[in-house]
Design a protein around this motif. Structure first.
Motif, PDB file in Angstrom:
ATOM      1  N   THR A 283       1.010  -2.510  -3.434  1.00  0.00           N
ATOM      2  CA  THR A 283       0.467  -2.761  -2.100  1.00  0.00           C
ATOM      3  C   THR A 283       1.588  -2.655  -1.084  1.00  0.00           C
ATOM      4  N   TRP A 284       1.226  -2.257   0.123  1.00  0.00           N
ATOM      5  CA  TRP A 284       2.160  -2.274   1.248  1.00  0.00           C
ATOM      6  C   TRP A 284       2.014  -3.572   2.034  1.00  0.00           C
ATOM      7  N   GLY A 285       1.118  -4.442   1.613  1.00  0.00           N
ATOM      8  CA  GLY A 285       1.013  -5.772   2.190  1.00  0.00           C
ATOM      9  C   GLY A 285       0.441  -5.808   3.586  1.00  0.00           C
ATOM     10  N   ASP A 286       0.549  -6.981   4.220  1.00  0.00           N
ATOM     11  CA  ASP A 286      -0.054  -7.235   5.517  1.00  0.00           C
ATOM     12  C   ASP A 286       0.962  -7.485   6.626  1.00  0.00           C
ATOM     13  N   LYS A 287       2.239  -7.499   6.294  1.00  0.00           N
ATOM     14  CA  LYS A 287       3.257  -7.784   7.298  1.00  0.00           C
ATOM     15  C   LYS A 287       3.466  -6.585   8.215  1.00  0.00           C
ATOM     16  N   GLU A 288       4.051  -6.842   9.388  1.00  0.00           N
ATOM     17  CA  GLU A 288       4.440  -5.771  10.299  1.00  0.00           C
ATOM     18  C   GLU A 288       5.921  -5.896  10.607  1.00  0.00           C
TER      19      GLU A 288
ATOM     20  N   GLN B 224       4.169 -12.333  -3.543  1.00  0.00           N
ATOM     21  CA  GLN B 224       3.272 -13.455  -3.807  1.00  0.00           C
ATOM     22  C   GLN B 224       1.817 -13.018  -3.715  1.00  0.00           C
ATOM     23  N   SER B 225       1.519 -12.193  -2.730  1.00  0.00           N
ATOM     24  CA  SER B 225       0.135 -11.748  -2.539  1.00  0.00           C
ATOM     25  C   SER B 225      -0.352 -10.895  -3.693  1.00  0.00           C
TER      26      SER B 225
ATOM     27  N   LYS C 189      -7.255  -5.615   0.296  1.00  0.00           N
ATOM     28  CA  LYS C 189      -5.948  -5.085   0.641  1.00  0.00           C
ATOM     29  C   LYS C 189      -5.188  -4.452  -0.507  1.00  0.00           C
ATOM     30  N   PHE C 190      -5.774  -4.452  -1.696  1.00  0.00           N
ATOM     31  CA  PHE C 190      -4.971  -4.037  -2.832  1.00  0.00           C
ATOM     32  C   PHE C 190      -5.590  -2.862  -3.561  1.00  0.00           C
ATOM     33  N   LYS C 191      -4.713  -1.956  -3.958  1.00  0.00           N
ATOM     34  CA  LYS C 191      -5.104  -0.783  -4.692  1.00  0.00           C
ATOM     35  C   LYS C 191      -4.676  -0.962  -6.134  1.00  0.00           C
TER      36      LYS C 191
END
Length: 427
Positions: free
Chosen positions: A253-258, A239-240, A165-167
């Motif tokens: 990162t834009w993360g995993d939340k919606e 945190q991620s 998930k991370f760039k």
């Protein structure tokens, strides 16, 4: 086995010797695919490297889920490798993921060096038999193989998740518990309470001095329904990124939340600076037969919608550069789209960021039912069904009231806090 992939292109730099590079890449991936597919039920994973043109080294990683057979793993990796010419031809690095397998290649080592020395077990430990039929020896072999396999599996699951998930820019690392590490943890842990959607959902700050100074920013996507949702997203994403990018001096990162939110940090100022690479491109599904029957109309509507969005977002204020729109292209279906730039970008830089993202989405994903392109400065998403809050179809308003900045964060030693309205520098 599921092979409908989404892909991310981590290294957008072009190779100089395309034919030679592609030949080296195919050879590397073929060897890794065979090695991973022949792994047993404990691990279907392989890494390796080979010499590439222009005195470079090409590194590769492939992995299948453990429920696949050797043939299925081979087919899954072969299928997603076949997408390289469509999405990433001529690029120095890319990652392609499917639900059942993934591959990645780069011109730098992106996995732990010890991975090259490990070989997946070719047979399940339970079937291992000694030639002399000694049961005790068989039991020992089974136990040792199981323990070793389990340890290897945990290591590479960790590596796999770390790259999902991370760039990361990989422009230098820092040491555990050093000044930069401590400053990074402090600044990222402090971001969430200072991001307010009524002021554009953007916050920009820094902490530390000289080589240990850390710059950070956060941006909630414009359709965040509330301050609480925005703050929770920034907190979780911060945190991620600390966990998934443990030693990188710069990452986002834009993360995993919606809806998602952007968290970014660096060892240099990033305010108002356009940074096109790296980029994450994702897509899902295939166009329905209803759309395929009139591709020309679909493409024309898609291009016109995106062009209008780019212009509108780029002309946004210094507080908010965000818009959503939808366009009808047949009796039954619409295209929904969302764009956003960090508000510190100029009109021209926002335009460049979004147009580059539209071009990449158009090149890879225009036969799909939706996708998104994520950069450190802008976000672009579209789909054939609503994916953002309905109230955002009308451009959201932004408060013109001067924000109140809580002074508690500013009390950290050596920290300067600034937004679009204020600059508070600690002595």
């Amino acid at each position: 086995m599921e092979v409908a992939p989404r892909y991310r292109m981590i290294n957008p730099e072009n190779v100089t010797s395309l034919d030679q590079f592609n030949q080296v890449l195919r050879s590397l991936l073929d060897g890794l695919r065979s090695k991973a597919a022949s792994g047993g039920s404990l691990l279907k994973f392989a890494t390796g490297n080979t010499s590439a043109p222009d005195f470079k080294t090409l590194y590769g990683l492939v992995q299948c889920t453990l429920d696949l057979s050797e043939l299925q793993c081979n087919d899954c990796l072969d299928t997603i490798a076949g997408r390289i010419p469509d999405c990433c031809n001529g690029k120095e690095g890319a990652t392609i993921e499917a639900p059942s397998c993934k591959l990645r290649y780069e011109i730098y080592r992106f996995y732990h060096p010890s991975a090259d020395e490990l070989t997946p077990p070719s047979n399940d430990p339970a079937t291992t038999k000694g030639k002399d039929g000694n049961n005790t020896r068989n039991i020992i072999i089974i136990i040792v193989s199981a323990v070793v396999g389990f340890v290897i599996l945990i290591i590479f699951i960790s590596i796999f998740l770390r790259t999902r998930k991370f760039k990361e820019k990989f422009e230098g690392n820092f040491s555990d518990n050093g000044p930069y590490d401590n400053n990074r943890n402090l600044i990222l842990s402090s971001l969430a309470p200072y991001v307010h959607i009524n002021n554009g959902g953007f916050y920009n700050t820094s902490i530390g001095q000289d080589l240990n100074q850390v710059y950070a920013l956060a941006l909630c996507r414009g359709d965040s329904p509330s301050n609480e949702s925005c703050n929770n997203c920034v907190k979780a994403t911060s945190q991620s990124i600390m966990t998934q990018c443990p030693y990188q001096k710069e990452a986002f990162t834009w993360g995993d939340k919606e809806p998602p939110c952007l968290v970014r940090y660096a060892d240099h100022s990033v305010s108002g600076i356009l940074d096109l690479p790296p980029v994450l491109v994702e897509y899902v599904g295939n166009l329905t037969d209803l759309v395929k029957s009139n591709l020309t109309e679909f493409h024309q509507t898609w291009v016109s919608l995106m062009d209008g969005l780019v212009k509108e977002v780029s002309m946004g204020s210094s507080s908010l550069k965000f818009t959503t729109k939808k366009a009808k292209f047949n009796t039954f279906q619409k295209i929904y789209a969302l764009m956003q730039c960090t508000p510190d970008l100029s009109l021209g830089d926002c335009d460049v960021c979004l147009r580059q993202s539209v071009a990449e989405s158009q090149a890879c994903c225009l036969r799909t039912i939706g996708g998104n392109v994520q950069r450190a400065n802008c976000y672009f998403g579209w789909a054939l069904s609503p994916f953002y809050s309905p109230h955002t179809d009308a451009s959201p308003s932004v408060s013109t009231t001067r924000p109140q900045i809580n002074s508690t964060v500013d009390n950290y030693n050596g920290m300067s806090t600034f937004q679009k309205y204020d600059s508070l520098v600690q002595s």
